[in-house]
Design a protein around this motif. Structure first.
Motif: not given
Lengths: 502, 761
Positions: B279-286
């Motif tokens: 989720a952390k990486l997805r958050e960064e992407y966002r």
């Protein structure tokens, strides 16, 4: 026999002294020799009396060992045992070599110090003669009172002679001269040797290790001048050289100096820059000399010269001011241990602040009315505030006593009559000898007596307050006697004078 | 005393003032009035700093809305501290005269190394270590982790500051570095962050150049400083080099190797996080889609590299899609790395411009310009997402991404030079890629644009007109002040010949000449015999000094010098040199006297003053030209010629002379000081060289002292020293402080200049 109680370290038989056969004993504290078949020593020297030992060259027929004493006398031992003469001498020499330095350091220093003091101060010398030689007080007692200043941190008034520094160019003064047959001659003086030793303690250490044990003095210096150590531009390639170790030690010394850092923040190049660029930024090219591999021989030899010069200058400087440093260190030590150091710190702003203030000062823009004052440096502020406090309770005089005393004096004064008629005639010289009428030798004698008595009184007063039993003994026992002796001496002098007069 | 500077009441904390200080204030006032920039040269030791501070503080008090802040930039830490001490003196004077309580907040800011009070962190020796350790204790995610894991060590000083320190502003006063530390210790707050926070509302900030000129740091520290500030660059004679240094990058094979391993580590970390916390990486992407600006909410403790590129418009854009996911970005970095590696495999020197490089990289590995521009930002975001504790380990990859961003942003003013080996060692392969900035105006431009007044000042800024040219700005005032002297306390002499009439010069052809070296040695030897206390000698470069010292040693000259003075020599090791310097001062102090052999452009020549007996003579052996064979320099000279119409020789001479002036100026630090300045090179006599010396030195070079022999120099020096050794008595006028005298007419002023100081009340 006194020697039996001592530990005998080495016994060498068949040693001749003054053409007499005998046995040499090396004991814990002295060296002694006794003629054969006799039960006593005819020669006995405490190690502390020996200045140095000398040996005969290896090629000589006679295998000899000479001891030179501080007094300048010398004693020569001839090792006569044909088969083992050399070995015997080596053994004796080696043992002496180990023993002598131990005694030398302690004894010498004190002895030299005493000698120096006596030589420098004729009054003291006379006093010494009056009191010690005539056995009024013992030598130890005499010195105990005098040398106290030496061991204390504050120098005695006699020892504040300024130390002579070292010339920066003492090595340059050793000019090599060609001797005509493909050799070089170096002329060394004791001054130069002293300078070398003071500047390079490592060499001194080598010297005391090797001379005269494995090398003669001459050989030692020959090697020194041949060494890489002396020729600073040559790189030490790790040859077997007794001085290669010195170079390493010097390097270590330099490193420790460097690591100590600098006290003055304004010259500290390491903390000059606030923010250095990170690695990889900037246009300054990486210097080729950062890796040792692509350093040419010439470059590294140049670097060695530079290093040596820095080291040399630092050492010369340190040798000149070594004494001060020690005392300063001691002072700082004592002040940090007595728990009182805080307040002296408090009054002294740190170096950094002072230097900064100095740097921003424009004295010519200020009005000159300001007087420069010196900060009062107090090691112990309470001592300054209260003054010395008597250890013993005193009998206080009451104000009534004082008033009575004053009244008494007033009363006496009121009834005082000068009785001028009873004043003696001017030219009557028997009363109150005026200086020009007294012969100078008598004056001198009286002066000596006076000084001696003064010294004794000094001893007397230094016993107060009597807080140890030793002092009490001293006071009640022999000091009283001494004063008595001094008094009787004075009496003798007086009667003698009177006798001479009549 | 109180002064009236064109209607402005200025408090000056001394009873007297030098006339040049008065003129300096006048010019400064005009600069501030015009809200423009200025270039002012005034000799060191004439109280430049205090005049500057007095005037600007007075200005701030008189027009609090026009000038809200003074940003004073200096070069070294001791300089910074000196400025603050002078300021303290001024403020004390204000308080005494006006009776008001001081409401000014002034503080010094320095790196963590000088401000940290954390017992463990501050004991570290190097600045980088301190920064790294501090970061590992104060980064936001570290502190976030502490909520779940109370064993996580954090810095209590920062925690305390974060909890309460921000609410209460630092009380008004003057805070030097030590004062800040004291204050921090008392309150239990971190002095570094306290200072960084406080500069926003302080009236006066004193810090080093880098905080304003190095975009990597400036963005973090100085971003929010008010526009209505006055910026002063003191000791600014080298400002162009500072600018260039902060924008240039060197890449070696070692950098690339370390970068490679950095990328591997990142890869592992990403894999791990993907398994545990996708989720952390997805958050960064966002966040990256939304644009970088939001992602970069002020987190002051996260000292990942700030973007070296200043244009703000980039930050408004979203990160291009091709590097948005972490894996893609790593793949991108790998390709870029491979490309750089292939470029380093060259066998001959390559020089190209940034557009050429971009074209080549597009053809070879299909990397576009746009993602390259975002490289630094993207990496920063990634490092933060991955919660990397020790960023010092990732210096290589940050360097590379920094380079990527720079090379794709600026098409002009930079050059890329790839050298397969060092010129001095052609057999050893040591490829380096230099990405060097040639235009100092790039780094300083934002400063000129943003702040209303920028003042560039130093003791040696001659010729003045070259600075506006190379820094690309238009000053409203340019002035050079000379030193008024009650006695000629400086004595510049140009030694052109030896006693045997051999021309003395350090120029390349005669550099190895035995006769020249011997004559230089003779000069030093003779001077060592007549000059009391300290002599400082500067050489043109380190290699040159080494060679000369070696041949002096062989010729026995050094031994002879040792008879007169001790010799200390600057080495390339800073600690060793510091030791030598201290011993040098000790030797001058105890009367033995010493000689310091040093190097122009070295640290000693730039940062150490030799006041009074620490430097009674400075000898400059040769003209300190920069190493002209370097390709970077050649490229820069070419650029200067094309862009600014500055002839190569002019620039080289200018550069050499400013360093020479710096060196000889080290000895005179005030009017009560005195010293010889010996220029030992016949080229100094030429008008083009001499004319580039500061006016206050030029004035004292008489025609008779242009081409002296060593013997003549000794004679003149003896005479000078004998004169100067007389006690310096100032004939001060009777106390005229109460007499109101305002010097207005220029004639009267020039009259006053003839005496050393004047009373203006």
């Amino acid at each position: 026999m006194a020697s039996l109680s001592e530990e005998v370290l080495l016994v060498v038989k068949k040693v001749r002294q003054r053409k007499q056969d005998g046995t040499l004993y090396l004991m814990a504290e002295r060296i002694a020799w006794g003629p054969e078949g006799k039960d006593r020593f005819t020669v006995s020297h405490p190690y502390s009396d020996i200045r140095c030992q000398k040996i005969s060259p290896d090629g000589k027929a006679k295998v000899q060992l000479q001891l030179v004493l501080h007094t300048g006398e010398s004693t020569t031992f001839h090792f006569a045992n044909e088969s083992t003469a050399l070995k015997d001498r080596e053994a004796a020499k080696e043992l002496l070599q180990q023993l002598l330095p131990k005694f030398k350091k302690k004894a010498n220093k004190e002895l030299e110090e005493k000698n120096r003091m006596l030589q420098e101060d004729p009054v003291l010398f006379q006093l010494y003669k009056d009191l010690v030689v005539s056995q009024v007080i013992s030598a130890e007692e005499f010195w105990a009172n005098r040398l106290g200043g030496l061991n204390n941190s504050e120098p005695a008034p006699y020892s504040n002679k300024q130390e002579v520094g070292i010339s920066g160019a003492f090595l340059a003064d050793i000019r090599p001269q060609t001797d005509g047959c493909n050799g070089l001659r170096y002329n060394l003086t004791t001054d130069i040797i002293e300078s070398i030793f003071r500047t390079y303690p490592a060499v001194k250490q080598k010297y005391s290790e090797n001379v005269p044990h494995s090398l003669t003095e001459k050989e030692f210096w020959t090697r020194f001048f041949q060494s890489h150590y002396f020729h600073r531009d040559r790189i030490n390639t790790g040859t077997q050289d007794i001085f290669s170790e010195c170079a390493k030690q010097d390097e270590k010394g330099l490193m420790s100096l460097v690591n100590k850092g600098v006290k003055n923040p304004l010259v500290d190049l390491l903390s000059l820059e606030d923010k250095t660029l990170d690695e990889g930024y900037g246009i300054k090219q990486a210097l080729p000399s950062t890796s040792n591999t692509n350093k040419t021989v010439k470059e590294s030899s140049n670097a060695a010269i530079i290093k040596r010069f820095n080291h040399h200058s630092a050492m010369v400087l340190a040798a000149g001011s070594r004494k001060n440093e020690v005392t300063a260190d001691q002072a700082s030590e004592t002040s940090s241990t007595d728990g009182n150091s805080r307040d002296s710190d408090f009054f002294q702003p740190p170096v950094k602040k002072v230097k900064l203030q100095e740097a921003i000062e424009y004295e010519d823009l200020q009005r000159e009315s300001k007087q420069k004052t010196v900060a009062l440096n107090l090691k112990k502020s309470d001592r300054y505030a209260h003054g010395p406090v008597p250890l013993q309770s005193q009998k206080y005089t009451t104000s009534q006593d004082i008033i009575n005393a004053v009244n008494c004096i007033q009363h006496e004064m009121a009834h005082y009559k000068p009785n001028l008629t009873q004043v003696r005639e001017k030219n009557n010289n028997t009363f109150l000898p005026s200086t020009e009428m007294v012969p100078s030798d008598i004056q001198g004698e009286l002066k000596h007596l006076y000084v001696a008595a003064g010294e004794l009184l000094r001893h007397f007063w230094s016993c107060f307050p009597v807080n140890t039993s030793f002092l009490e003994d001293k006071l009640t026992g022999h000091l009283e006697e001494m004063l008595q002796t001094a008094y009787s001496k004075f009496h003798i002098w007086q009667t003698r004078r009177m006798m001479r007069k009549t | 005393m109180k002064l009236n500077i064109e209607g402005l009441l200025v408090y000056f904390p001394y009873d007297y003032i030098y006339p040049e200080q008065y003129s300096y204030m006048l010019e400064l006032k005009r600069t501030l009035d015009a809200k423009g920039h200025g270039v002012l040269e005034m000799p060191s030791g004439t109280g430049k700093t205090i005049s500057l501070l007095s005037l600007i503080v007075a200005y701030q008090k008189a027009f609090p809305l026009d000038v809200t802040k003074l940003i004073y930039c200096s070069r070294t830490v001791p300089e910074i501290e000196k400025v603050v001490e002078e300021l303290r003196k001024l403020m004390e004077f204000y308080a005494k005269e006006t009776g008001e309580v001081n409401n000014f907040l002034a503080l010094a800011l320095s790196s963590r190394k000088n401000l940290c009070i954390h017992p463990e962190v501050s004991s570290l020796r190097f600045g980088k270590e301190v920064d790294g350790k501090c970061h590992s204790l104060t980064a936001s995610y570290i502190r976030a982790q502490r909520h779940s894991n109370p064993d996580q060590p954090v810095c209590r000083f920062y925690e305390e500051f974060d909890a309460v320190g921000r609410q209460v502003p630092l009380p008004a006063g003057i805070y030097n570095l030590d004062d800040l530390k004291d204050f921090g210790r008392r309150k239990g707050w971190c002095p570094y962050y306290l200072a960084r926070y406080s500069i926003l509302h302080a009236n006066i900030v004193v810090y080093s150049y880098h905080y304003l000129l190095d975009p990597k740091i400036a963005d973090l520290v100085s971003k929010e400083l008010a526009k209505k500030s006055v910026v002063v660059f003191d000791e600014a004679h080298n400002i162009d080099n500072v600018c260039i240094d902060s924008m240039s990058v060197n890449i070696t094979r070692r950098t690339l190797d370390r970068c490679q391993s950095n990328v591997e580590t990142l890869q592992h970390t990403i894999q791990k996080i993907k398994d545990t916390d996708a989720a952390k990486l997805r958050e960064e992407y966002r966040r990256l889609v939304e644009g970088l600006k939001e992602a970069n909410v002020a987190r002051e403790t996260d000292v990942y590299l700030a973007n070296p590129v200043l244009p703000d418009e980039i930050l408004q854009e979203a990160v291009p899609g091709s590097i948005r996911t972490a894996e893609h970005f790593l793949g991108f970095l790998r390709r870029f790395l491979e490309y750089l590696k292939s470029r380093l495999r060259v066998h001959h020197v390559v020089q190209e411009s940034a557009p050429q490089f971009l074209k080549d990289i597009f053809e070879k590995v299909c990397i576009d310009r746009k993602p390259l521009r975002f490289c630094a930002e993207r990496l920063q975001s990634l490092l933060r997402t991955l919660e990397i504790a020790d960023i010092a380990d990732f210096s290589a990859v940050t360097l590379i991404s920094n380079f990527a961003t720079l090379v794709s942003t600026y098409s002009l003013g930079f050059t890329i030079i790839i050298e397969p080996f060092d010129d001095r060692t052609p057999t050893i392969a040591n490829p380096v890629l230099h990405f060097s900035c040639m235009d100092p105006s790039i780094a300083i431009k934002p400063v000129f644009q943003r702040f209303q007044s920028v003042v560039i000042t130093s003791g040696t800024l001659s010729p003045l007109d070259i600075y506006p040219k190379i820094l690309d700005f238009r000053p409203v005032t340019m002035a050079s002040f000379t030193m008024t002297l009650a006695r000629t306390c400086l004595c510049p002499l140009i030694v052109g010949r030896g006693n045997d009439q051999v021309a003395l010069s350090s120029k390349f052809e005669t550099r190895e000449d035995f006769a020249v070296i011997r004559n230089y040695g003779n000069l030093l030897l003779e001077m060592s015999a007549i000059v009391p206390d300290g002599i400082v000698a500067f050489f043109t470069s380190y290699v040159y000094m080494e060679n000369i010292v070696a041949s002096w040693y062989e010729q026995g000259i050094l031994e002879n010098i040792q008879r007169n003075k001790l010799i200390f020599i600057e080495t390339q090791d800073a600690a060793e040199t510091s030791m030598a310097l201290e011993k040098y001062q000790e030797a001058c102090e105890n009367g033995r006297g010493a000689i310091l052999l040093s190097v122009a452009r070295g640290k000693v020549s730039e940062g150490i003053d030799f006041v009074h007996h620490f430097g009674r003579a400075v000898i400059m052996f040769g003209v300190p030209y920069v190493y002209t064979q370097s390709r970077i320099l050649k490229a820069r000279l070419e650029y200067l010629r094309d862009q600014f119409q500055i002839r190569e020789n002019d620039f080289l001479t200018f550069d050499a002379m400013r360093h020479a002036a710096q060196c000889v100026g080290r000895a005179i630090r005030g009017k009560t000081d005195y010293g010889l300045m010996i220029f030992a090179d016949k080229r100094y006599a030429r008008a083009d060289k001499r004319g580039k010396l500061p006016r206050w030195i030029q004035e004292h070079i008489s025609d008779g002292s242009l081409n002296l022999t060593v013997d003549e120099t000794v004679q003149l020096s003896k005479h000078f020293l004998r004169q100067m050794a007389q006690p310096f008595r100032q004939v001060k006028p009777p106390d005229r402080r109460r007499v109101s005298l305002r010097v207005t007419s220029p004639r009267l002023l020039s009259l006053c200049r003839r005496t050393s100081w004047v009373c203006l009340c």
